[in-house]
Scaffold this active site. Structure first.
Site, PDB file in Angstrom:
ATOM      1  N   LYS A 124       0.857  -1.185   0.000  1.00  0.00           N
ATOM      2  CA  LYS A 124       0.000   0.000   0.000  1.00  0.00           C
ATOM      3  C   LYS A 124       0.893   1.234   0.000  1.00  0.00           C
ATOM      4  CE  LYS A 124      -3.979   2.086   2.326  1.00  0.00           C
ATOM      5  NZ  LYS A 124      -4.977   1.920   3.407  1.00  0.00           N
ATOM      6  N   ASP A 271     -16.654  -0.832  -0.588  1.00  0.00           N
ATOM      7  CA  ASP A 271     -15.320  -1.182  -1.087  1.00  0.00           C
ATOM      8  C   ASP A 271     -14.343  -1.437   0.056  1.00  0.00           C
ATOM      9  OD1 ASP A 271     -15.810   1.786  -0.997  1.00  0.00           O
ATOM     10  OD2 ASP A 271     -13.637   1.832  -1.177  1.00  0.00           O
ATOM     11  N   ASN A 272     -14.785  -1.215   1.290  1.00  0.00           N
ATOM     12  CA  ASN A 272     -13.958  -1.497   2.466  1.00  0.00           C
ATOM     13  C   ASN A 272     -14.502  -2.676   3.268  1.00  0.00           C
ATOM     14  OD1 ASN A 272     -12.341   0.686   1.809  1.00  0.00           O
ATOM     15  ND2 ASN A 272     -13.424   2.095   3.150  1.00  0.00           N
TER      16      ASN A 272
END
Length: 522
Positions: A124, A271-272
């Protein structure tokens, strides 16, 4: 490290983006795009989680090597790695947001350990991808420390979560506007290596339905079942129904864990939401300090408080409904989807009641215990009581109260002395009723203490504690980050030498950026 084995099923078995350009764009008909991490100037290992490294097959000598920092800083690849960024969409704060995707996360590959376990390694902050939109694909040290520490803190608390292997500083500045108020400034850059069996989210399925691409949707659903839920069998319809039911069940248990430890995610967009029922994407999260069920740490959500502590289980169900909508075109009869959603509610209610009973020391919960628990939470909110410290103090209550008051027994759990004194009699009356009730179920105080301390942590990663470590690391001293990494590995054990790390939030931190409210800036 070259002996590690990678088996990249996600990119081998799902359709990929035929366009090799790493340019921001809409990606159609593909579950992933091939992309290389963008090298950094000076990758340097700041911290590594030793148990994660051992789980993956890295020795201490390997994690200390320059090659390790180069690989997990984005400057090199190991044999068998095949980097990609995933395509997904999502509902953000209740509204469909279209294509999102891995805008700064790049998966290096799926590592298969000698034990046969499969772990996806994902960087990330490793640079731009086709899904970066207007962003630079990078991450700052501030948010990277928070993600690194919280991933491991949650695991050791017993909460399902993605893990973190490493934290590498890049030597490159990253410009961010912390409060989105028009004051961008350079911050140190960093890269976190996240680890999970899968990083597939609800949004991975939503994007294909939104685009009427049912072929790729079906491929992704069946691939996910085969790879990540191999115990599910039967014909295709039965497998898909059982899979959705299990996703609902895992999500219900995840919510119970969050409520148990006082965790607030802050950005529960679809999306989390992990398809495996893991906590994923640590942004503006926080743990309750004073008990306030309406609290959210996210400045973006300060007005609507959609993702506040008390609302998280309902939001999770809403998100599951969006997942059900996404996969519904694959079902001839949507009855199994409604059954799965109903199952979520049933599982949550039973597990949540059992969790609350355990936190208060009860073996079972009837109407009397119910009333005591309800009254306790009302008092905690009214009197401004620290959530984590209250339950540890309750577990330490003596076998006989004598004439001791609640103020004496509970000790340093109060944020407001005036409120404490005003409600002292009500607190003591409640404490005595609880002590009698719990004594009927668990007459031995030592047994009760052990049971309560097993579910009520001594240490949680409070925002102000994390921020102090961030400030020190930003100034060049990573020792506090490494200390926290050690302390959080035993969150249920009292560690008197680190008592300062479990103190209730100091007054200076009540409104300090990073300590009370946070933005999504990262």
């Amino acid at each position: 490290m070259q002996t590690l084995r990678f088996d990249n099923r996600f990119v081998d078995e799902l359709p990929g983006d035929p366009d090799p350009r790493n340019q921001r764009r809409q990606v159609l008909g593909a579950a992933w795009s091939a992309v290389q991490p963008t090298p950094v100037t000076a990758p340097q290992l700041l911290a590594v989680a030793p148990d994660v490294a051992a789980m993956l097959g890295f020795s201490p000598e390997q994690t200390a090597s320059p090659e390790f920092a180069a690989v997990f800083g984005g400057n090199a690849l190991l044999e068998g790695m095949r980097p990609w960024a995933a395509c997904y969409g999502g509902h953000q704060f209740g509204q469909w947001a279209g294509q999102l995707g891995d805008g700064r996360a790049i998966s290096l590959g799926e590592l298969v350990t000698t034990a046969g376990d499969r772990w996806e390694l994902q960087l990330k902050g490793a640079g731009p991808t086709p899904y970066s939109r207007t962003a630079d694909g990078r991450a700052v040290l501030r948010s990277s420390i928070r993600e690194f520490l919280c991933s491991e803190a949650m695991h050791h608390l017993g909460v399902p979560t993605t893990r973190a292997l490493s934290l590498v500083t890049t030597g490159d500045p990253v410009v961010r506007d912390v409060l989105y108020n028009g004051n961008p400034a350079p911050e140190p850059g960093a890269v976190v290596c996240r680890v999970a069996p899968s990083f597939v989210r609800f949004g991975n399925f939503e994007i294909f339905t939104a685009r009427h691409d049912l072929t790729t949707l079906a491929q992704l659903v069946d691939f996910t079942i085969a790879r990540d839920f191999p115990h599910i069998d039967g014909d295709v319809d039965a497998r898909r129904a059982a899979w959705f039911r299990e996703v609902c069940e895992r999500t219900a248990h995840l919510m119970v864990h969050w409520m148990r430890v006082g965790f607030v995610h802050g950005v529960m967009n679809t999306d989390n939401m992990s398809i495996l029922g893991l906590t994923i994407d640590y942004g503006p999260y926080g743990w309750l300090d004073n008990f306030d069920p309406q609290w959210t740490p996210n400045t973006t959500d300060a007005q609507g408080r959609r993702y506040r502590y008390a609302q998280q289980p309902a939001v999770a169900q809403w998100n599951l409904m969006r997942l059900a909508d996404a996969i519904a075109p694959l079902f001839r009869d949507v009855t199994p989807l409604q059954a799965g959603l109903d199952h979520y509610g049933d599982v949550f209610l039973v597990a949540h009641e059992a969790m609350q009973a355990a936190k208060f020391g009860f073996v079972r919960q009837g109407p009397d215990e119910d009333a005591l628990i309800t009254e306790a939470f009302a008092l905690m909110e009214r009197v401004d009581i620290d959530f984590t410290r209250f339950f540890r103090a309750l577990g330490d209550a003596p076998a006989a109260l004598g004439d001791a008051s609640a103020v004496t027994v509970l000790g340093d759990v109060f944020y407001d002395a005036t409120l404490r004194d005003t409600h002292a009699d009500a607190l003591t009356a409640w404490l005595r009723r609880w002590h009698v009730a719990v004594g009927r179920q668990r007459p031995d105080a030592a047994t009760r203490r052990t049971a309560m301390h097993a579910v009520n942590p001594w240490f949680v990663l409070r925002n102000y504690v994390a921020q102090q470590a961030i400030d020190a690391a930003t100034a060049g001293d990573p020792s506090q980050v490494r200390l926290l990494l050690e302390v959080l590995r035993r969150p249920y054990d009292e560690q008197p030498e680190h008592a300062a790390l479990v103190a209730r939030r100091p007054e200076w931190a009540r409104h300090k950026v990073g300590c009370s409210m946070l933005s999504c800036s990262s």
